[in-house]
Design a protein around this motif. Structure first.
Motif, mmCIF file in Angstrom:
data_model
loop_
_atom_site.group_PDB
_atom_site.id
_atom_site.type_symbol
_atom_site.label_atom_id
_atom_site.label_comp_id
_atom_site.label_asym_id
_atom_site.label_seq_id
_atom_site.Cartn_x
_atom_site.Cartn_y
_atom_site.Cartn_z
ATOM 1 N N ALA B 126 0.823 -1.222 0.000
ATOM 2 C CA ALA B 126 0.000 0.000 0.000
ATOM 3 C C ALA B 126 0.851 1.263 0.000
ATOM 4 C CB ALA B 126 -0.947 -0.022 1.190
ATOM 5 N N SER B 127 2.101 1.164 0.514
ATOM 6 C CA SER B 127 2.945 2.364 0.507
ATOM 7 C C SER B 127 3.257 2.776 -0.935
ATOM 8 C CB SER B 127 4.232 2.125 1.306
ATOM 9 O OG SER B 127 5.022 1.162 0.647
ATOM 10 N N ARG B 128 3.281 1.800 -1.834
ATOM 11 C CA ARG B 128 3.497 2.145 -3.257
ATOM 12 C C ARG B 128 2.294 2.906 -3.792
ATOM 13 N NH1 ARG B 128 4.951 -1.034 -8.240
ATOM 14 N NH2 ARG B 128 4.988 1.088 -9.037
ATOM 15 N N VAL B 129 1.106 2.514 -3.349
ATOM 16 C CA VAL B 129 -0.101 3.231 -3.788
ATOM 17 C C VAL B 129 -0.012 4.675 -3.292
ATOM 18 C CG1 VAL B 129 -2.628 3.293 -3.704
ATOM 19 C CG2 VAL B 129 -1.453 1.093 -3.716
ATOM 20 N N SER B 130 0.385 4.847 -2.019
ATOM 21 C CA SER B 130 0.546 6.201 -1.462
ATOM 22 C C SER B 130 1.546 6.998 -2.283
ATOM 23 C CB SER B 130 1.068 6.134 -0.033
ATOM 24 O OG SER B 130 0.104 5.575 0.796
ATOM 25 N N ASP B 131 2.695 6.349 -2.591
ATOM 26 C CA ASP B 131 3.740 7.050 -3.356
ATOM 27 C C ASP B 131 3.210 7.513 -4.702
ATOM 28 O OD1 ASP B 131 5.480 6.615 -1.302
ATOM 29 O OD2 ASP B 131 6.536 4.933 -2.258
ATOM 30 N N ILE B 132 2.479 6.618 -5.384
ATOM 31 C CA ILE B 132 1.970 6.976 -6.717
ATOM 32 C C ILE B 132 0.981 8.136 -6.598
ATOM 33 C CG2 ILE B 132 0.623 6.156 -8.715
ATOM 34 C CD1 ILE B 132 1.809 3.314 -8.033
ATOM 35 N N LEU B 133 0.191 8.104 -5.543
ATOM 36 C CA LEU B 133 -0.803 9.169 -5.380
ATOM 37 C C LEU B 133 -0.158 10.509 -5.003
ATOM 38 C CD1 LEU B 133 -3.724 7.223 -3.648
ATOM 39 C CD2 LEU B 133 -3.506 7.894 -6.045
ATOM 40 N N GLN B 134 1.088 10.458 -4.542
ATOM 41 C CA GLN B 134 1.809 11.710 -4.266
ATOM 42 C C GLN B 134 2.291 12.371 -5.556
ATOM 43 O OE1 GLN B 134 2.125 13.056 -1.389
ATOM 44 N NE2 GLN B 134 2.183 11.483 0.210
ATOM 45 N N GLN B 135 2.403 11.569 -6.606
ATOM 46 C CA GLN B 135 2.884 12.107 -7.889
ATOM 47 C C GLN B 135 1.776 12.947 -8.522
ATOM 48 O OE1 GLN B 135 6.089 11.288 -8.786
ATOM 49 N NE2 GLN B 135 6.104 10.182 -6.824
ATOM 50 N N PRO B 136 2.164 13.826 -9.479
ATOM 51 C CA PRO B 136 1.128 14.608 -10.166
ATOM 52 C C PRO B 136 0.109 13.682 -10.831
ATOM 53 C CG PRO B 136 3.331 15.399 -10.732
ATOM 54 C CD PRO B 136 3.519 14.154 -9.926
ATOM 55 N N VAL B 137 -1.129 14.113 -10.777
ATOM 56 C CA VAL B 137 -2.199 13.322 -11.380
ATOM 57 C C VAL B 137 -2.018 13.330 -12.903
ATOM 58 C CG1 VAL B 137 -4.705 13.213 -11.732
ATOM 59 C CG2 VAL B 137 -3.766 13.884 -9.503
ATOM 60 N N PRO B 138 -2.137 12.175 -13.567
ATOM 61 C CA PRO B 138 -1.971 12.165 -15.038
ATOM 62 C C PRO B 138 -2.965 13.119 -15.703
ATOM 63 C CG PRO B 138 -2.090 9.928 -14.180
ATOM 64 C CD PRO B 138 -2.416 10.832 -13.045
ATOM 65 N N ASN B 139 -2.518 13.690 -16.818
ATOM 66 C CA ASN B 139 -3.365 14.650 -17.535
ATOM 67 C C ASN B 139 -4.708 14.031 -17.891
ATOM 68 O OD1 ASN B 139 -1.366 16.509 -17.394
ATOM 69 N ND2 ASN B 139 -0.593 16.139 -19.478
ATOM 70 N N GLY B 140 -5.742 14.790 -17.717
ATOM 71 C CA GLY B 140 -7.078 14.340 -18.100
ATOM 72 C C GLY B 140 -7.781 13.556 -17.011
ATOM 73 N N LYS B 141 -7.081 13.292 -15.901
ATOM 74 C CA LYS B 141 -7.691 12.499 -14.830
ATOM 75 C C LYS B 141 -8.047 13.399 -13.643
ATOM 76 C CE LYS B 141 -7.313 8.370 -16.658
ATOM 77 N NZ LYS B 141 -8.502 7.570 -16.998
ATOM 78 N N TRP B 142 -9.118 13.044 -12.981
ATOM 79 C CA TRP B 142 -9.542 13.679 -11.734
ATOM 80 C C TRP B 142 -9.607 15.204 -11.850
ATOM 81 C CZ3 TRP B 142 -6.617 10.688 -7.230
ATOM 82 C CH2 TRP B 142 -7.057 9.349 -7.229
ATOM 83 N N GLY B 143 -10.118 15.676 -12.973
ATOM 84 C CA GLY B 143 -10.354 17.117 -13.138
ATOM 85 C C GLY B 143 -9.174 17.892 -13.689
ATOM 86 N N THR B 144 -8.052 17.198 -13.996
ATOM 87 C CA THR B 144 -6.927 17.923 -14.611
ATOM 88 C C THR B 144 -7.175 18.036 -16.110
ATOM 89 O OG1 THR B 144 -5.688 15.893 -15.021
ATOM 90 C CG2 THR B 144 -5.267 17.039 -12.919
ATOM 91 N N ALA B 145 -6.499 19.034 -16.725
ATOM 92 C CA ALA B 145 -6.693 19.254 -18.167
ATOM 93 C C ALA B 145 -6.109 18.093 -18.957
ATOM 94 C CB ALA B 145 -6.019 20.551 -18.578
ATOM 95 N N ALA B 146 -6.764 17.729 -20.060
ATOM 96 C CA ALA B 146 -6.288 16.608 -20.879
ATOM 97 C C ALA B 146 -5.018 17.010 -21.622
ATOM 98 C CB ALA B 146 -7.356 16.200 -21.851
#
Lengths: 363, 146
Positions: B126-146
């Motif tokens: 699960a710490s890897r999941v946390s680490d990935i979620l600390q990274q910038p959200v990929p473009n087009g996901k979760w309200g970020t611009a595509a």
């Protein structure tokens, strides 16, 4: 069985002389035209084809080339009464002949040649059959290696995960130990199935008189969990006149898997669990009907349940190996299996096996 | 503690045909403070039904941890379905595949799939999941611009 040899020549005295010479050692089939020879090759798949070079509508080389394409394991010998280098060179270059024989032939030489040719054909067939079996085994091995990541590694990863959370939550250890135990049992079941599968593939049938009552008692004891047994109403109806001669290991494997499936797939907390087993005999065929009133199988799955690694339900119970193993085992016993089921009502497996005979019992 | 991750996903979806694997993943995520609301499924169809809910009932930022080898529908089959969802729904979903596979062909197929963000090995770290979620959200996901 004598090796089959087809000899094609448009001169009947040659054909008759050949047959008279070799009919004791070989199943000799004669043809007086290339066309007839082609249809006889198709029909008989001979070990050896001897073709005269000078045939009416086609040369011997052309005929041998055609046969090479369709029946590569038939050993091809070209016979000619003329000193014709051209067809000989053509035939050798195209790889379509095993030997070039000049007329008039020497009986002793031809006899030795036919022996060598039929042996060559036998070896070619053997290699081809072994290659086919090898390819099937390689394909199966690939599937097994692939399944290792799911059926062997997944339960191990569950145990690893459970160890990690037990460290974080030691007060819940008894519950997690139970889960670990389940995972280990699942892994063990998979490994046992793989071993049973290979034992089934690699051993011949050992026929003996089967004590069906004792066999079913063992199957029920080993395949229905002790805690569930009092909840299941089991009926066992065996034809009292039946003396069944069969392979006990394989029969146990088949019945064990089917009874185990019945026990696994009752609905959660199902009351009135029922398991009906009936064994009847009709001449040489013995029929087993095993019916439960569990969850049943949806129509869309019925055609696929005997495929390797096919799993029906999103549950933790099956590895997709059990019914495949049942089908493969019945194949080895020259048996058949059919399934009928209605979702939520019942599943009925009907298997038939040939009854062996006392004379097949060894030592 | 990973407060950013807690704020980022507003729904965590677990899909595994083996309920025990869901339980382990759920616990692991909890111990790593990934405590967002859960939707836990053991059948692929239930996840697809969830994703086809009306837009106003569907969370805005969904993190899906999906098993690879399941009967009837694999994790990659689910990924194909995700690609067919309306763009607006796709943009709400981030999908990770979790598997015990060590087969290079599986891993390559997962990593190359456009609907899948990453491959995670079982048991879930699960710490890897946390680490990935600390990274910038990929473009087009979760309200970020595509």
């Amino acid at each position: 069985m004598k090796p089959k040899i087809i000899y094609v020549d448009d001169e009947w005295p040659n054909l008759n002389a050949f047959k008279a010479m070799f009919r004791h050692d070989y199943d000799v089939i004669l043809a007086d035209s290339a066309e007839l020879a082609l249809s006889l090759v198709q029909q008989h798949k001979p070990s050896v084809l001897l073709a005269d070079q000078r045939l009416p509508n086609m040369t011997g080389v052309e005929l041998l080339e055609l046969v090479q394409a369709t029946h590569p394991n038939t050993v091809r010998i070209l016979v000619t009464g003329y000193d014709e280098n051209r067809p000989l060179i053509d035939a050798i270059n195209k790889g379509s002949i095993f030997y070039y024989l000049q007329k008039p032939w020497n009986n002793h030489q031809l006899s030795a040649l036919l022996l060598r040719a039929s042996q060559h054909s036998y070896n070619q067939n053997l290699i081809q059959n072994q290659n086919t079996e090898l390819l099937k085994l390689v394909d199966e091995l690939e599937r097994f290696v692939y399944s290792i990541s799911h059926d062997i590694r997944a339960p191990l990863m569950s145990v690893l995960g459970l160890i990690q959370i037990t460290r974080l939550e030691p007060e819940a250890a008894p519950r997690y130990l139970d889960y670990m135990e389940q995972s280990v049992h699942k892994l063990d079941t998979f490994i046992r199935s793989v071993i049973d599968h290979y034992k089934n593939l690699r051993t011949e049938n050992t026929v003996r008189l089967i004590d069906l009552k004792a066999l079913f008692a063992l199957v029920i004891e080993t395949q229905i969990p002790q805690t569930m047994r009092p909840e299941v109403n089991i009926t066992l109806d065996i034809d009292p006149t039946l003396n069944l001669y069969s392979d006990e290991f394989r029969l146990n494997l088949v019945l064990g898997n089917l009874v185990n499936n019945a026990a696994k797939y009752y609905a959660t907390n199902q009351p009135n669990k029922q398991l009906d087993i009936k064994v009847t005999s009709d001449g040489n065929l013995v029929t087993f009907v095993i019916e439960d009133n569990g969850r049943g199988i949806a129509d869309k799955h019925l055609g696929s349940i005997f495929n390797i690694f096919y799993r029906i339900a999103a549950d933790n119970a099956g590895s997709g190996l059990g019914l495949y193993l049942v089908k493969e085992t019945l194949n080895k016993m020259d048996g058949t299996i059919n399934v009928a089921s209605v979702l939520g009502q019942y599943t009925r497996f009907t298997i038939t096996i040939p009854n062996g005979h006392e004379s097949q019992v060894r030592g | 503690m990973d407060t950013k991750a807690k704020l980022e996903a507003d729904c965590l979806v677990l899909l595994d045909d083996v309920p025990l694997h869901n339980l382990i993943a759920d616990k692991m995520l909890g111990y790593n403070n990934l405590l967002m609301p859960r939707q836990i499924f053991s059948e692929a169809q239930d996840l697809l039904d969830f994703l086809h809910k009306p837009a106003d009932e569907l969370p805005k930022r969904i993190l899906m941890l999906v098993d690879l080898m399941m009967p009837e529908m694999s994790g990659l089959d689910i990924a194909e379905h995700v690609l067919e969802l309306p763009q607006e729904v796709q943009s709400r979903c981030r999908m990770f595949i979790v598997s015990s596979t060590i087969d290079d062909r599986d891993i390559e197929a997962i990593e190359q799939h456009p609907a899948v963000e990453c491959f995670l090995n079982k048991p879930l770290d699960a710490s890897r999941v946390s680490d990935i979620l600390q990274q910038p959200v990929p473009n087009g996901k979760w309200g970020t611009a595509a």
